[in-house]
Design a protein around this motif. Structure first.
Motif, PDB file in Angstrom:
ATOM      1  N   PHE A   1       0.827  -1.202   0.000  1.00  7.70           N
ATOM      2  CA  PHE A   1       0.000   0.000   0.000  1.00  7.70           C
ATOM      3  C   PHE A   1       0.863   1.255   0.000  1.00  7.70           C
ATOM      4  CE2 PHE A   1      -3.538  -2.723   0.847  1.00  7.70           C
ATOM      5  CZ  PHE A   1      -4.663  -2.006   0.467  1.00  7.70           C
ATOM      6  N   ALA A   2       1.938   1.254   0.775  1.00  3.91           N
ATOM      7  CA  ALA A   2       2.814   2.434   0.860  1.00  3.91           C
ATOM      8  C   ALA A   2       3.471   2.742  -0.479  1.00  3.91           C
ATOM      9  CB  ALA A   2       3.869   2.223   1.941  1.00  3.91           C
ATOM     10  N   MET A   3       3.731   1.720  -1.262  1.00  7.02           N
ATOM     11  CA  MET A   3       4.315   1.942  -2.580  1.00  7.02           C
ATOM     12  C   MET A   3       3.337   2.654  -3.513  1.00  7.02           C
ATOM     13  SD  MET A   3       6.516  -1.542  -3.205  1.00  7.02           S
ATOM     14  CE  MET A   3       6.857  -1.079  -4.885  1.00  7.02           C
ATOM     15  N   ARG A   4       2.047   2.506  -3.250  1.00  4.15           N
ATOM     16  CA  ARG A   4       1.019   3.119  -4.092  1.00  4.15           C
ATOM     17  C   ARG A   4       0.497   4.441  -3.554  1.00  4.15           C
ATOM     18  NH1 ARG A   4      -0.942  -2.319  -3.789  1.00  4.15           N
ATOM     19  NH2 ARG A   4      -2.745  -1.628  -2.594  1.00  4.15           N
ATOM     20  N   ASP A   5       0.774   4.742  -2.289  1.00  2.00           N
ATOM     21  CA  ASP A   5       0.236   5.968  -1.688  1.00  2.00           C
ATOM     22  C   ASP A   5       1.268   6.567  -0.744  1.00  2.00           C
ATOM     23  OD1 ASP A   5      -1.270   7.881  -0.091  1.00  2.00           O
ATOM     24  OD2 ASP A   5      -3.071   6.923  -0.891  1.00  2.00           O
ATOM     25  N   GLN A   6       1.759   7.737  -1.087  1.00  3.51           N
ATOM     26  CA  GLN A   6       2.828   8.372  -0.320  1.00  3.51           C
ATOM     27  C   GLN A   6       2.392   8.874   1.056  1.00  3.51           C
ATOM     28  OE1 GLN A   6       4.014  11.541  -2.909  1.00  3.51           O
ATOM     29  NE2 GLN A   6       2.435  12.920  -2.171  1.00  3.51           N
ATOM     30  N   ARG A   7       1.100   8.846   1.341  1.00 10.22           N
ATOM     31  CA  ARG A   7       0.627   9.271   2.662  1.00 10.22           C
ATOM     32  C   ARG A   7       0.868   8.215   3.739  1.00 10.22           C
ATOM     33  NH1 ARG A   7      -5.465  10.544   1.233  1.00 10.22           N
ATOM     34  NH2 ARG A   7      -5.104   8.593   0.118  1.00 10.22           N
ATOM     35  N   ILE A   8       1.302   7.016   3.332  1.00  7.78           N
ATOM     36  CA  ILE A   8       1.480   5.907   4.282  1.00  7.78           C
ATOM     37  C   ILE A   8       2.933   5.791   4.704  1.00  7.78           C
ATOM     38  CG2 ILE A   8       1.309   3.410   4.607  1.00  7.78           C
ATOM     39  CD1 ILE A   8      -0.999   3.412   2.599  1.00  7.78           C
ATOM     40  N   GLN A   9       3.144   5.696   6.007  1.00  5.73           N
ATOM     41  CA  GLN A   9       4.456   5.418   6.587  1.00  5.73           C
ATOM     42  C   GLN A   9       4.344   4.133   7.403  1.00  5.73           C
ATOM     43  OE1 GLN A   9       5.494   8.760   9.026  1.00  5.73           O
ATOM     44  NE2 GLN A   9       5.626  10.171   7.313  1.00  5.73           N
ATOM     45  N   ILE A  10       5.401   3.321   7.363  1.00  6.23           N
ATOM     46  CA  ILE A  10       5.383   2.049   8.079  1.00  6.23           C
ATOM     47  C   ILE A  10       6.503   2.031   9.106  1.00  6.23           C
ATOM     48  CG2 ILE A  10       5.546  -0.462   7.859  1.00  6.23           C
ATOM     49  CD1 ILE A  10       4.774   0.050   4.854  1.00  6.23           C
ATOM     50  N   PHE A  11       6.161   1.611  10.294  1.00 10.09           N
ATOM     51  CA  PHE A  11       7.127   1.427  11.370  1.00 10.09           C
ATOM     52  C   PHE A  11       7.062  -0.046  11.768  1.00 10.09           C
ATOM     53  CE2 PHE A  11       5.589   5.714  11.284  1.00 10.09           C
ATOM     54  CZ  PHE A  11       6.740   6.475  11.378  1.00 10.09           C
ATOM     55  N   ALA A  12       7.949  -0.838  11.183  1.00 11.08           N
ATOM     56  CA  ALA A  12       7.956  -2.283  11.420  1.00 11.08           C
ATOM     57  C   ALA A  12       8.933  -2.573  12.557  1.00 11.08           C
ATOM     58  CB  ALA A  12       8.355  -3.019  10.150  1.00 11.08           C
ATOM     59  N   HIS A  13       8.410  -2.913  13.698  1.00 11.68           N
ATOM     60  CA  HIS A  13       9.231  -3.159  14.883  1.00 11.68           C
ATOM     61  C   HIS A  13       9.571  -4.647  14.999  1.00 11.68           C
ATOM     62  CE1 HIS A  13       8.748   0.930  16.342  1.00 11.68           C
ATOM     63  NE2 HIS A  13       7.493   0.848  15.926  1.00 11.68           N
ATOM     64  N   VAL A  14      10.739  -4.933  15.510  1.00 11.09           N
ATOM     65  CA  VAL A  14      11.174  -6.321  15.661  1.00 11.09           C
ATOM     66  C   VAL A  14      10.839  -6.870  17.047  1.00 11.09           C
ATOM     67  CG1 VAL A  14      12.989  -6.153  13.931  1.00 11.09           C
ATOM     68  CG2 VAL A  14      13.516  -5.608  16.307  1.00 11.09           C
ATOM     69  N   GLU A  15      10.469  -5.983  17.963  1.00 11.41           N
ATOM     70  CA  GLU A  15      10.115  -6.413  19.316  1.00 11.41           C
ATOM     71  C   GLU A  15       8.626  -6.184  19.556  1.00 11.41           C
ATOM     72  OE1 GLU A  15      11.035  -5.339  24.005  1.00 11.41           O
ATOM     73  OE2 GLU A  15      11.924  -4.130  22.416  1.00 11.41           O
ATOM     74  N   ASN A  16       7.938  -7.220  20.012  1.00 11.87           N
ATOM     75  CA  ASN A  16       6.535  -7.106  20.361  1.00 11.87           C
ATOM     76  C   ASN A  16       6.447  -6.540  21.777  1.00 11.87           C
ATOM     77  OD1 ASN A  16       3.886  -7.714  21.401  1.00 11.87           O
ATOM     78  ND2 ASN A  16       3.602  -9.073  19.668  1.00 11.87           N
ATOM     79  N   VAL A  17       5.824  -5.370  21.884  1.00 10.01           N
ATOM     80  CA  VAL A  17       5.709  -4.708  23.186  1.00 10.01           C
ATOM     81  C   VAL A  17       4.289  -4.784  23.745  1.00 10.01           C
ATOM     82  CG1 VAL A  17       7.664  -3.155  22.809  1.00 10.01           C
ATOM     83  CG2 VAL A  17       5.372  -2.457  22.073  1.00 10.01           C
ATOM     84  N   GLY A  18       3.481  -5.673  23.181  1.00 10.22           N
ATOM     85  CA  GLY A  18       2.100  -5.810  23.632  1.00 10.22           C
ATOM     86  C   GLY A  18       1.214  -4.735  23.018  1.00 10.22           C
ATOM     87  N   GLY A  19      -0.087  -4.936  23.144  1.00  9.80           N
ATOM     88  CA  GLY A  19      -1.045  -4.007  22.558  1.00  9.80           C
ATOM     89  C   GLY A  19      -0.932  -2.592  23.091  1.00  9.80           C
ATOM     90  N   GLU A  20      -0.884  -2.465  24.413  1.00 14.79           N
ATOM     91  CA  GLU A  20      -0.798  -1.143  25.033  1.00 14.79           C
ATOM     92  C   GLU A  20       0.497  -0.442  24.634  1.00 14.79           C
ATOM     93  OE1 GLU A  20      -0.227   0.473  29.508  1.00 14.79           O
ATOM     94  OE2 GLU A  20      -1.944  -0.861  29.210  1.00 14.79           O
ATOM     95  N   GLY A  21       1.591  -1.173  24.603  1.00 17.32           N
ATOM     96  CA  GLY A  21       2.867  -0.591  24.198  1.00 17.32           C
ATOM     97  C   GLY A  21       2.834  -0.095  22.764  1.00 17.32           C
TER      98      GLY A  21
END
Length: 122
Positions: free
Chosen positions: A52-72
């Protein structure tokens, strides 16, 4: 026009993320930025977001390698908020096309309010 940042926390959302993003990108209110915060998914969530980000410049992705839980992950969203308004949308919901426009209009007309919420249709 006020800038709205839509934050979407994700975790293993491959089954629903595309439909959610389609509904977000079809908002009648156009001055939006979409930030996706992935919480170390083990499925195709990040790849779908990148497509999606490749098709729409309004999208930014932050892919984290550590799961910090939902609240985190929600806290990551709040910490990265920018613009005039910030919304946290869920990666498994579909949003009506006038939702953001209606919410911004309400907040602009009611400066005494600091937040809005909406009901759900099932």
């Amino acid at each position: 026009m006020k800038r709205v940042t839509i934050c979407i926390p994700t975790y293993n959302s491959e089954a629903t993320l595309a439909e959610t993003l389609n509904s977000v990108l079809k908002q009648s209110y156009k001055d939006i930025m979409v930030k996706i915060f992935d919480n170390a998914s083990t499925d195709l969530t990040v790849q779908i977001a990148r497509d999606f980000a490749m098709r729409d410049q309004r999208i930014q992705i932050f892919a984290h390698v550590e799961n910090v839980g939902g609240e985190g992950n929600f806290n990551r969203c709040i910490a990265a908020a920018e613009g005039d308004y910030t919304a946290i949308f869920h990666a498994d919901d579909v949003y009506e096309p006038l939702m953001v426009e209606s919410q911004v209009a309400f907040l602009e007309d009611h400066p005494e309010c600091s937040a809005v919420a909406t009901g759900a249709s099932i």
